[in-house]
Design a protein around this motif. Structure first.
Motif, short mmCIF file in Angstrom:
data_model
loop_
_atom_site.label_atom_id
_atom_site.label_comp_id
_atom_site.label_asym_id
_atom_site.label_seq_id
_atom_site.Cartn_x
_atom_site.Cartn_y
_atom_site.Cartn_z
N LYS A 130 0.83 -1.18 0.00
CA LYS A 130 0.00 0.00 0.00
C LYS A 130 0.88 1.25 0.00
CE LYS A 130 -2.35 -2.05 3.54
NZ LYS A 130 -3.07 -2.01 4.77
N PRO A 131 0.43 2.32 -0.63
CA PRO A 131 1.16 3.58 -0.52
C PRO A 131 1.24 3.98 0.96
CG PRO A 131 -0.53 3.72 -2.21
CD PRO A 131 -0.73 2.42 -1.48
N GLY A 132 2.36 4.47 1.37
CA GLY A 132 2.56 4.84 2.77
C GLY A 132 3.22 3.75 3.57
N GLU A 142 12.04 1.46 -0.41
CA GLU A 142 10.96 1.23 -1.38
C GLU A 142 9.63 1.60 -0.74
OE1 GLU A 142 11.09 -2.98 -1.94
OE2 GLU A 142 12.84 -2.87 -3.26
N GLU A 143 8.78 2.23 -1.51
CA GLU A 143 7.40 2.41 -1.08
C GLU A 143 6.62 1.34 -1.79
OE1 GLU A 143 3.95 5.80 -0.56
OE2 GLU A 143 5.49 6.09 -2.06
N GLY A 144 5.93 0.55 -1.03
CA GLY A 144 5.18 -0.44 -1.74
C GLY A 144 5.13 -1.79 -1.07
N PRO A 145 5.79 -2.78 -1.15
CA PRO A 145 7.17 -3.13 -1.46
C PRO A 145 7.33 -3.51 -2.92
CG PRO A 145 6.10 -4.99 -0.50
CD PRO A 145 5.09 -3.89 -0.55
N PHE A 160 13.29 -5.43 4.93
CA PHE A 160 12.83 -5.13 6.28
C PHE A 160 11.62 -4.22 6.14
CE2 PHE A 160 17.37 -5.31 8.24
CZ PHE A 160 17.27 -6.66 8.43
N GLY A 161 10.65 -4.35 7.05
CA GLY A 161 9.53 -3.44 7.04
C GLY A 161 8.23 -4.19 7.26
N PRO A 162 7.12 -3.51 7.25
CA PRO A 162 6.95 -2.13 6.82
C PRO A 162 7.27 -1.13 7.92
CG PRO A 162 4.82 -3.05 7.39
CD PRO A 162 5.84 -4.15 7.56
N TYR A 163 7.66 0.04 7.50
CA TYR A 163 7.91 1.17 8.38
C TYR A 163 6.86 2.24 8.09
CZ TYR A 163 12.39 -1.06 9.19
OH TYR A 163 13.37 -1.97 9.53
#
Length: 84
Positions: free
Chosen positions: A12-14, A26-29, A37-40
């Motif tokens: 998702k965006p954000g 990356e935004e997205g992934p 790693f993420g999401p942040y």
């Protein structure tokens, strides 16, 4: 005809991720989960992903709750078998 249920392949965006393979945010992934790693919550948090991981590793390495001495690992003079 459009499918009613579509498998989500992008994030998702954000949602921000740090790609270990490409060493970039990356935004997205964009890359597979095994490589990130993420999401942040923010781009800035994702940019500091490696530093955050290093700090968490240090906390884990120095946390006595994760380093119980098992049999044969006790130091010299320590009794590994408590009295009955």
């Amino acid at each position: 005809m459009m499918a009613l249920f579509k498998k989500r392949t992008v994030g998702k965006p954000g949602e921000w991720y740090y790609c270990l393979k490409h060493q970039k945010v990356e935004e997205g992934p964009e890359c597979p989960a095994k490589d990130r790693f993420g999401p942040y919550a923010s781009r800035q948090e994702a940019e500091h992903a490696m530093q955050t991981a290093q700090e968490r590793n240090l906390e884990w390495e120095t946390d006595p709750r994760w380093h119980d001495a098992s049999k044969g690992e006790a130091g010299a003079g320590e009794d590994t078998n408590p009295p009955a």
